[in-house]
Design a protein around this motif. Structure first.
Motif, short mmCIF file in Angstrom:
data_model
loop_
_atom_site.label_atom_id
_atom_site.label_comp_id
_atom_site.label_asym_id
_atom_site.label_seq_id
_atom_site.Cartn_x
_atom_site.Cartn_y
_atom_site.Cartn_z
N THR A 141 4.82 11.26 5.85
CA THR A 141 4.39 10.06 5.11
C THR A 141 5.44 9.67 4.08
O THR A 141 5.73 10.45 3.16
N PRO A 142 6.04 8.47 4.23
CA PRO A 142 7.08 8.08 3.29
C PRO A 142 6.50 7.81 1.90
O PRO A 142 5.32 7.44 1.76
N LYS B 151 6.26 5.36 -0.99
CA LYS B 151 6.48 3.94 -1.28
C LYS B 151 6.79 3.79 -2.76
O LYS B 151 5.96 4.10 -3.60
N THR C 59 7.57 1.31 -5.73
CA THR C 59 7.44 -0.08 -6.19
C THR C 59 8.11 -0.21 -7.54
O THR C 59 7.90 0.60 -8.44
N SER D 259 9.63 -3.23 -3.29
CA SER D 259 9.39 -1.84 -2.90
C SER D 259 10.34 -1.39 -1.80
O SER D 259 10.93 -2.21 -1.09
N PHE D 260 10.48 -0.10 -1.70
CA PHE D 260 11.23 0.52 -0.62
C PHE D 260 10.60 1.87 -0.33
O PHE D 260 9.77 2.36 -1.11
N GLU D 261 10.96 2.49 0.78
CA GLU D 261 10.36 3.75 1.18
C GLU D 261 11.41 4.86 1.23
O GLU D 261 12.58 4.62 1.54
N CYS E 155 18.72 4.63 -0.81
CA CYS E 155 17.39 4.06 -0.95
C CYS E 155 17.26 3.29 -2.26
O CYS E 155 16.72 2.17 -2.30
N THR F 121 2.50 9.73 -2.52
CA THR F 121 2.86 8.74 -1.50
C THR F 121 3.20 7.39 -2.11
O THR F 121 3.67 6.50 -1.41
N GLU F 122 2.95 7.23 -3.41
CA GLU F 122 3.27 5.98 -4.08
C GLU F 122 3.86 6.29 -5.46
O GLU F 122 3.42 7.22 -6.13
N SER G 46 5.38 4.02 -8.91
CA SER G 46 5.74 2.80 -9.61
C SER G 46 6.80 3.16 -10.65
O SER G 46 6.56 4.00 -11.52
#
Length: 539
Positions: free
Chosen positions: A76-77, A79, A81, A87-89, A149, A204-205, A207
């Motif tokens: 699972t990349p 993410k 933001t 955003s990018f992964e 990235c 997984t996220e 900010s």
């Protein structure tokens, strides 16, 4: 035995005991280290992230990792933001922060199972007292990948921020800008550290909006000076060519309000600053829309019995006129626009009136083009400058609405048809032939002014061959529409040459109730005040 000898013997025995104990300990340690090294199970207290795989075989480790979702975590990349919602992964495995399931299982078993049995023993002892995360100790952070990235994310932020400091939407009365235009900068090492930390925690996220420097407010005073203006109406050029200079929209804004809106926004936020817009009364779009918007006059004639040569001549002559623009005061000359009717110009021999007779002539049919256009100019109330009728009546027009033209090849008197754009706006001549219907049509497009009759019907019907009535939709529903009709008075005569007719052409205007409100003669006036009648001889 002396006391000294007894003491020496005791010391010797104790030494041997110590040596034996040491040897036993070493042997035991070596044996334990050997057993640890050869063991198929992981050391105790071995973890992959937060998954306990201690004392498990490789197969058990793989099964446990699968059951506990390590494969999903690795696949699972993350993410990321950042400013402006861009955003990018980041791939956890490619980043080097998270081991793949296979690599994690291998790392778990390899921990404490090296070639040095003593080191393995020491590692075992440490593991007993202190848990170890093999994912953390086996990390090999891929700096190049993470930097790539982050660069991609920064580029997306730059694109999002745009090329312009601000844009103005006059219709919405707002100025739009993005806070931090040309100022957004990141500490890439801190950015990378935040990504690594998030991946280590199984996130997984993420900010991330931390900037490396504080943003400074735009110079709203300068922007206000750039935008502030009074409204100015659009206008036509004064050279008679009706080129449009667009309107200027009045604009200003409250600088203090703009500064507060900017201060309250977050970096990258799109902010909208209210504008005080004052619209001019006349716009460029309106002025352009006035040009060539109204059908002022139109005429259609037929040529069902014409041969292919005559049809070709009609198409060629019409094409030379189609699309022509005439500005106020311009005079149209048929002979100048269409040119000499020659084979070199593409014209073909076809029947025409020549010296009171009908014979083949290069460009035969040119007079039907000029006559059709002449009738259209009568409907459009354009001024006739030069025009002559045919020697004989023509079967495609009623008498008095034709216009003959000729340019003799060997010299002699040319006959031209000329008219003037006597209106206040430019006009466009539109001509086209329909070979399937065997018709030629001319339309004159321009601008109806308030005191013009708005046509809803063009009528040039006559009795002996064809009828032509053209109905058009009212251009402006709030104005009355008028029927414009061409008719004629006919007087028979006979002289030394032969019998014929003399005619006066009338242009009549009828109101919506059918009342004739205008009846004017279109023939030119003589010096004595009488009208010059059109004279036609019978064939």
């Amino acid at each position: 035995m002396s006391k000294q000898k007894k003491a020496a013997r005791k010391d010797s025995t104790a030494l041997w005991v110590v040596i034996v104990v040491i040897i036993a300990i070493i042997s035991g340690g070596v044996f334990a280290g050997y057993k640890i090294t050869k063991s198929e199970k992981n050391l105790p207290n071995v973890y992959v992230g937060d998954i306990d795989v201690g004392k498990m075989t490789a197969a058990q480790t793989a099964e446990t990792l699968e059951q506990q979702g390590w494969e999903k975590r690795a696949a699972t990349p993350l993410k990321v933001t950042t400013i402006g919602g861009q955003s990018f992964e980041v791939d956890p495995v490619r980043s080097g922060v998270v081991l793949s399931p296979e690599a994690a299982a291998e790392a778990a078993h390899s921990y404490g199972h090296g070639t040095n049995i003593i080191e393995n023993l020491i590692t075992y002892v440490k593991a007993v007292f202190s848990p170890v995360d093999v994912n953390a100790v086996s990390q090999n952070i891929a700096d190049d990948y993470l930097n790539a990235c982050i660069d991609k994310g920064i580029e997306a932020v730059g694109d999002y921020m745009g090329e312009d400091e601000y844009t103005v939407d006059a219709k919405a009365a707002v100025m739009t800008m993005k806070k931090g235009w040309k100022q957004i900068e990141f500490d890439k090492e801190a950015f990378k550290a935040a990504i690594v930390s998030a991946l280590e925690k199984g996130g997984t996220e993420l900010s991330y909006t931390e900037l490396s420097k504080q943003l400074s407010s735009p110079d709203f005073d300068s922007i206000h000076k750039e935008l502030e203006r009074e409204p100015v109406d659009a206008y036509y050029s004064d050279d008679g060519r009706f080129e449009v200079t667009d309107e200027i929209v009045g604009c200003k804004f409250d600088v203090s309000q703009a500064e507060k809106i900017w201060d309250d926004a977050a970096p990258g936020d799109e902010i909208k600053i209210p504008l005080d817009i004052v619209w001019p009364e006349v716009t460029g779009e309106e002025l352009r829309g006035r040009l060539y918007r109204d059908l002022l006059g139109a005429m259609t004639t037929k040529y069902p019995n014409s041969g292919e040569n005559r049809r070709s001549n009609l198409r060629l002559a019409t094409s030379k006129i189609d699309g022509m623009i005439m500005y106020p005061g311009d005079v149209f000359s048929y002979n100048e626009v269409v040119g000499q009717r020659t084979e070199e110009a593409g014209f073909l021999p076809a029947p025409a009136y020549v010296d009171g007779d009908v014979k083949d002539e290069i460009g035969g049919g040119a007079c039907q083009v000029s006559s059709t256009l002449y009738s259209a100019t009568l409907f459009a109330f354009l001024e006739t400058v030069e025009r002559e009728c045919h020697y004989f009546p023509v079967n495609y027009m009623q008498m008095g609405t034709d216009a003959t033209v000729t340019i003799p090849e060997g010299g002699g008197r040319s006959i031209d048809f000329k008219f003037k754009n006597s209106r206040n706006y430019p006009i466009k001549l539109v001509g086209y032939c329909d070979n399937d219907e065997s018709t030629i049509t001319f339309e004159i497009w321009g601008t109806l002014e308030d005191d013009d009759y708005m046509p809803v019907e063009f009528d040039s019907s006559y009795s002996w061959v064809y009828d032509f009535d053209r109905f058009i939709d009212p251009a402006y529903p709030d104005r009355e529409g008028y029927k414009i009709k061409l008719t004629h008075e006919t007087y028979g005569f006979e002289d030394d040459i032969g019998a014929g007719y003399r005619t006066l052409t009338h242009r009549q205007v009828f109101d919506p109730d059918g009342n004739m409100i205008v009846d004017e003669i279109t023939n030119s006036k003589l010096s004595n005040g009488n009208y010059a009648m059109d004279t036609y001889y019978q064939h």
